[in-house]
Design an enzyme around this catalytic site. Structure first.
Site, PDB file in Angstrom:
ATOM      1  N   HIS A 145       0.862  -1.180   0.000  1.00 34.65           N
ATOM      2  CA  HIS A 145       0.000   0.000   0.000  1.00 34.65           C
ATOM      3  C   HIS A 145       0.898   1.230   0.000  1.00 34.65           C
ATOM      4  CE1 HIS A 145      -2.936   2.985   1.212  1.00 34.65           C
ATOM      5  NE2 HIS A 145      -3.906   2.092   1.247  1.00 34.65           N
TER       6      HIS A 145
ATOM      7  N   HIS B 159      -0.247   2.486  11.967  1.00 30.74           N
ATOM      8  CA  HIS B 159       0.633   3.628  11.728  1.00 30.74           C
ATOM      9  C   HIS B 159       0.837   4.439  13.004  1.00 30.74           C
ATOM     10  CE1 HIS B 159       1.462   7.423   9.045  1.00 30.74           C
ATOM     11  NE2 HIS B 159       2.579   6.793   9.370  1.00 30.74           N
TER      12      HIS B 159
ATOM     13  N   GLU C 288      -3.233  14.075  12.066  1.00 31.59           N
ATOM     14  CA  GLU C 288      -4.235  13.754  11.056  1.00 31.59           C
ATOM     15  C   GLU C 288      -5.647  14.054  11.563  1.00 31.59           C
ATOM     16  OE1 GLU C 288      -3.791   9.685   9.969  1.00 31.59           O
ATOM     17  OE2 GLU C 288      -1.611   9.787   9.772  1.00 31.59           O
TER      18      GLU C 288
ATOM     19  N   TYR D 257     -15.271   4.466   4.980  1.00 32.89           N
ATOM     20  CA  TYR D 257     -13.815   4.488   4.869  1.00 32.89           C
ATOM     21  C   TYR D 257     -13.304   3.067   5.031  1.00 32.89           C
ATOM     22  CZ  TYR D 257      -8.960   5.676   6.047  1.00 32.89           C
ATOM     23  OH  TYR D 257      -7.593   5.757   6.073  1.00 32.89           O
TER      24      TYR D 257
ATOM     25  N   HIS E 218      -2.684   4.300  15.303  1.00 32.19           N
ATOM     26  CA  HIS E 218      -4.001   4.149  14.695  1.00 32.19           C
ATOM     27  C   HIS E 218      -3.895   3.179  13.527  1.00 32.19           C
ATOM     28  CE1 HIS E 218      -1.945   7.429  12.567  1.00 32.19           C
ATOM     29  NE2 HIS E 218      -2.622   7.049  11.494  1.00 32.19           N
TER      30      HIS E 218
END
Length: 432
Positions: free
Chosen positions: A287, A330, A336, A345, A366
């Protein structure tokens, strides 16, 4: 005020030296400030950057208007201020909100602002403040923001933004940017409106560099639209509100401040349709970093470090082989703030709905919730299209402090951490 149903016209491009006139010959030829401007207009300069900035960075527009902006009485501080003006103590905890409730009483765009978080006072040439707006009536006054450039992200309801340089009509899945100091009025086309705002206190937003992507891709310059000149010659009393160092001040005018008959320059409002974003992704494995989804960026003096990035997660094909396809777990140097315009999402199976928001601060861990994680690990990796979705992120290099009002609203989810609680260890040292 009555909405003018005349179809709106636009000019195409990003960062262009635009020009427009609502009356033939209203723009002076060959100079900016003639002794006598056409039609008895006044010449006025709106500077968006310092005079001595590099030519490639300079933002300014010449306005030819009926009445100079300087003609106004003293501003008085308004009794009613923006909700959320008081910031709370910084928190490392992950935060998520349900959609904020639409107002029951008549509320225009200004009265419906709620500051969610910020990382700098308005007197610093850097940082960002993040708001949500909730409205159910059109403005009958005009407004300008001396503290920053405004990036509007509608989530519910169409808006008509009547600015000094002309009118923009935006709907959910479109965005609009209004330069610092430009006067405008927000008219509602659908009765109710809700959305998000990033107030950029730093360098003006621009397109990101494409690097090895090449000369095409992401948000293409030709898809940005700037209005054409459109003026109001009204002598009715009108309130002009400005935001100055975080507070609202107002004065009463005897005319409309949206009286610019002609203009030229590159310090302009514009809109962009997010559905035209040329999404880049992997066609092999893994990704890529979410920076490939950047629409606009405000840089800092540190190369590659953004004051704010505006990033979207649009409809796209997922084809990576042997890959955990959702956004990975992450811990980020950046901060963010996310919102959702429509759909779902792909990293959150529930709890994050259109009109909602979340905040993950610097180094706050997160990633996909437990349900999304389990599904991704067990998925049959056929080509899969994520459709009917549009999430976005305001990402900033400075820590965001939530406002006290944002932490006290009933929309705050007190159980957000629970979405990761059922993640279990599947480690087995005997089996690779």
């Amino acid at each position: 005020m009555n909405l003018d149903s005349t179809a709106l016209a636009y000019q195409s491009g990003f960062g262009n030296e635009f020009s427009s006139e609502a009356l033939p010959g209203a723009l002076p030829v060959g100079q900016n400030s003639p002794q006598k401007a056409p039609y008895g207009l006044y010449a006025e300069l709106l500077s968006g950057t310092a005079f001595t900035m590099a030519r490639s960075e300079a933002r300014r527009t010449w306005l030819y208007r009926i009445t100079p902006s300087a003609k106004h009485p003293p501003f008085r501080r308004l009794e009613r201020q923006i909700a959320g003006a008081e910031l709370d103590a910084p928190t490392p905890n992950r935060l998520r909100w349900d959609p904020l409730a639409l107002p029951e009483q008549p509320t225009d765009f200004l009265d419906g602002l709620l500051r969610m978080a910020a990382n700098a006072p308005g007197d610093k040439p850097a940082g960002v403040s993040i708001y949500q707006y909730l409205a159910n009536r059109s403005m009958e006054r005009c407004f300008y923001d001396a503290d920053g450039e405004l990036l509007l992200v509608p989530q519910l309801g169409r808006l008509r933004l009547c600015t000094e340089l002309g009118a923009l009509q935006v709907e959910p899945l479109e965005i609009a940017v209004i330069p610092r100091g430009m006067k405008f009025r927000v008219e509602l086309l659908d009765g109710e409106a809700r959305g998000y705002i990033a107030e950029n206190h730093g360098a003006p937003l621009r397109l990101p560099d494409l690097g090895p992507i090449g000369s095409n891709g992401l948000a293409n310059p030709r898809d940005f639209l700037t209005p054409v000149a459109r003026y109001e010659d009204s002598r009715q009393p009108l309130q002009l509100v400005q935001k100055y160092l975080g507070e609202l001040w107002a004065c009463e005018l005897d005319h409309s401040p949206l009286d610019v008959v002609a203009w030229h320059g590159n310090n302009v409002p514009y809109k962009y349709d997010l559905r035209r974003f040329n999404t880049i992704g992997t066609v092999s494995f893994d990704h890529p970093d979410p920076s490939i989804f950047t629409v606009l960026t405000s840089p800092t003096s540190v190369p590659g470090l953004a004051n704010i990035d505006f990033v979207i997660f649009p409809p796209r094909w997922m084809v990576a082989e042997n890959t955990f396809r959702p956004p990975w777990f992450h811990r980020n140097l950046m901060n963010e703030f996310m919102g959702l315009i429509q759909g779902a999402y792909d990293a959150k199976a529930g709890g994050f709905v259109p009109g909602g928001a979340s905040l993950h601060s610097c180094m706050s861990a997160h990633g996909p919730d437990a349900e999304s994680c389990d599904k991704a690990i067990a998925a049959d990796l056929k080509p899969h299209r994520i459709d009917q979705t549009m999430a976005f992120m305001f990402e900033t290099s400075q820590v965001l402090r939530p406002s006290r009002a944002a932490l006290e609203t009933p929309a705050l989810q007190n159980d957000y951490d629970a979405c990761w609680a059922s993640l279990v260890s599947t480690f087995n040292p005997q089996r690779r």
